[in-house]
Motif scaffolding. Structure first.
Motif, PDB file in Angstrom:
ATOM      1  N   PRO A 111      -9.923   3.898 -18.948  1.00  0.00           N
ATOM      2  CA  PRO A 111     -10.115   2.466 -18.701  1.00  0.00           C
ATOM      3  C   PRO A 111      -9.186   1.990 -17.590  1.00  0.00           C
ATOM      4  CG  PRO A 111      -9.957   2.903 -21.049  1.00  0.00           C
ATOM      5  CD  PRO A 111      -9.580   4.173 -20.352  1.00  0.00           C
ATOM      6  N   GLY A 120      -8.489   8.119 -22.994  1.00  0.00           N
ATOM      7  CA  GLY A 120      -9.593   7.317 -22.477  1.00  0.00           C
ATOM      8  C   GLY A 120     -10.668   8.163 -21.845  1.00  0.00           C
ATOM      9  N   LEU A 130      -4.839   2.058 -22.930  1.00  0.00           N
ATOM     10  CA  LEU A 130      -5.062   3.328 -23.601  1.00  0.00           C
ATOM     11  C   LEU A 130      -4.538   4.470 -22.746  1.00  0.00           C
ATOM     12  CD1 LEU A 130      -6.552   4.493 -26.141  1.00  0.00           C
ATOM     13  CD2 LEU A 130      -8.559   4.747 -24.668  1.00  0.00           C
ATOM     14  N   CYS A 138      -7.190  -1.253 -24.533  1.00  0.00           N
ATOM     15  CA  CYS A 138      -7.644  -0.222 -23.587  1.00  0.00           C
ATOM     16  C   CYS A 138      -7.159  -0.493 -22.164  1.00  0.00           C
ATOM     17  CB  CYS A 138      -9.176  -0.141 -23.587  1.00  0.00           C
ATOM     18  SG  CYS A 138      -9.902   0.494 -25.115  1.00  0.00           S
ATOM     19  N   HIS A 139      -7.104  -1.772 -21.785  1.00  0.00           N
ATOM     20  CA  HIS A 139      -6.802  -2.128 -20.396  1.00  0.00           C
ATOM     21  C   HIS A 139      -5.410  -2.738 -20.268  1.00  0.00           C
ATOM     22  CE1 HIS A 139     -10.957  -1.444 -19.141  1.00  0.00           C
ATOM     23  NE2 HIS A 139     -11.328  -2.090 -20.227  1.00  0.00           N
TER      24      HIS A 139
END
Length: 261
Positions: free
Chosen positions: A108, A100, A95, A54-55
């Protein structure tokens, strides 16, 4: 002499300010040691395994991580890269922003400089990773006392276990008004701690999970300023040079002014 002492105290105050701020707000110290390469290596692996989906770390390159953490390109390729990226590229693993926002309510964030954005630095990340608890009122089913109302789910719950908030009624002041909750509130009461039922314990012991949180926090502290490793090592030699030069200048002054005095 007085001015020198004052400047020294001022410098010491500035250096200790983040530590004092963290202590004042009840932050537990992560005891991060950026010279511990093993901790940084573990943190990098944990981050890429649990967080990178995600990050992103778009200001950091895999090759820089390899160089600073004493890893070979082969080790990075097989242990830290889980997509089709190459070692020389930046760590753009996050992401898609649109997805997101749809899934979590907001995209994110990139965590490249997260530790520098927080006044408490890596201590904030460390406490954040340890402060998730179940909250069915939240979209993700999780909340966090360090960052109340967080959109992020607890991705490390299998390691830590499922924490439940321990609460107590809000206190009232002299006027009968309810006081605020220092560590957040849950169902109208103040959160005072956490408990994990035996049936929901994680695969890691509390001590092992503390080490996991510390390693990830150390890695993100490193990525926020990779040059810090070199800067601090060079700084020692700079201070030694200045001390030697000061002594040399003093001896030279004494020699020049000896006959006058």
């Amino acid at each position: 002499m007085t001015n020198s002492v004052f400047r020294g105290l001022l410098a010491l105050t500035l250096l200790l300010a983040p530590v004092l701020a963290a202590a004042e707000e009840g932050m537990e110290s992560a005891q991060i040691d950026l010279t511990d390469k093993a901790s940084l290596q573990r943190g990098a692996k944990l981050y890429m395994s649990y967080c990178s989906g995600c990050h992103a770390l778009s200001y950091q390159r895999y090759s820089r991580v390899a160089k600073d953490l004493d890893l070979s390109e082969d080790q990075v390729t097989h242990n830290l890269i889980f997509n089709d990226q190459r070692v020389g590229e930046t760590i753009n693993t996050g992401l898609d922003a649109k997805q997101g926002a749809e899934w979590f309510g907001k995209a994110p964030p990139d965590l490249s400089v997260e530790a520098r954005l927080k006044e408490e630095g890596g201590d904030w990340i460390y406490n954040y990773l340890k402060s998730f608890y179940v909250d069915e009122s939240r979209p993700s089913g999780w909340n966090n006392t360090v960052y109340p109302g967080v959109s992020m789910p607890h991705v490390l719950w299998e390691l830590q276990g499922v924490q439940h908030a321990v609460t107590e009624p809000k206190k009232k002041d002299a006027n009968g008004q309810e006081e605020g909750c220092g560590n957040g509130e849950y169902e109208g009461q103040c959160v005072t701690g956490f408990s994990i039922p035996d049936s929901q314990k994680g695969t890691a012991t509390p001590e092992q999970y503390d080490a996991v949180a510390r390693d990830i926090s150390a890695f993100l502290t490193y990525t926020s300023e990779p040059a810090r490793l070199q800067r601090e090592s060079i700084g020692v030699w700079v201070v030694l040079f200045l001390a030697f030069f000061t002594l040399l200048a003093y001896l030279l002054k004494s020699e020049y002014w000896r006959d006058i005095h």
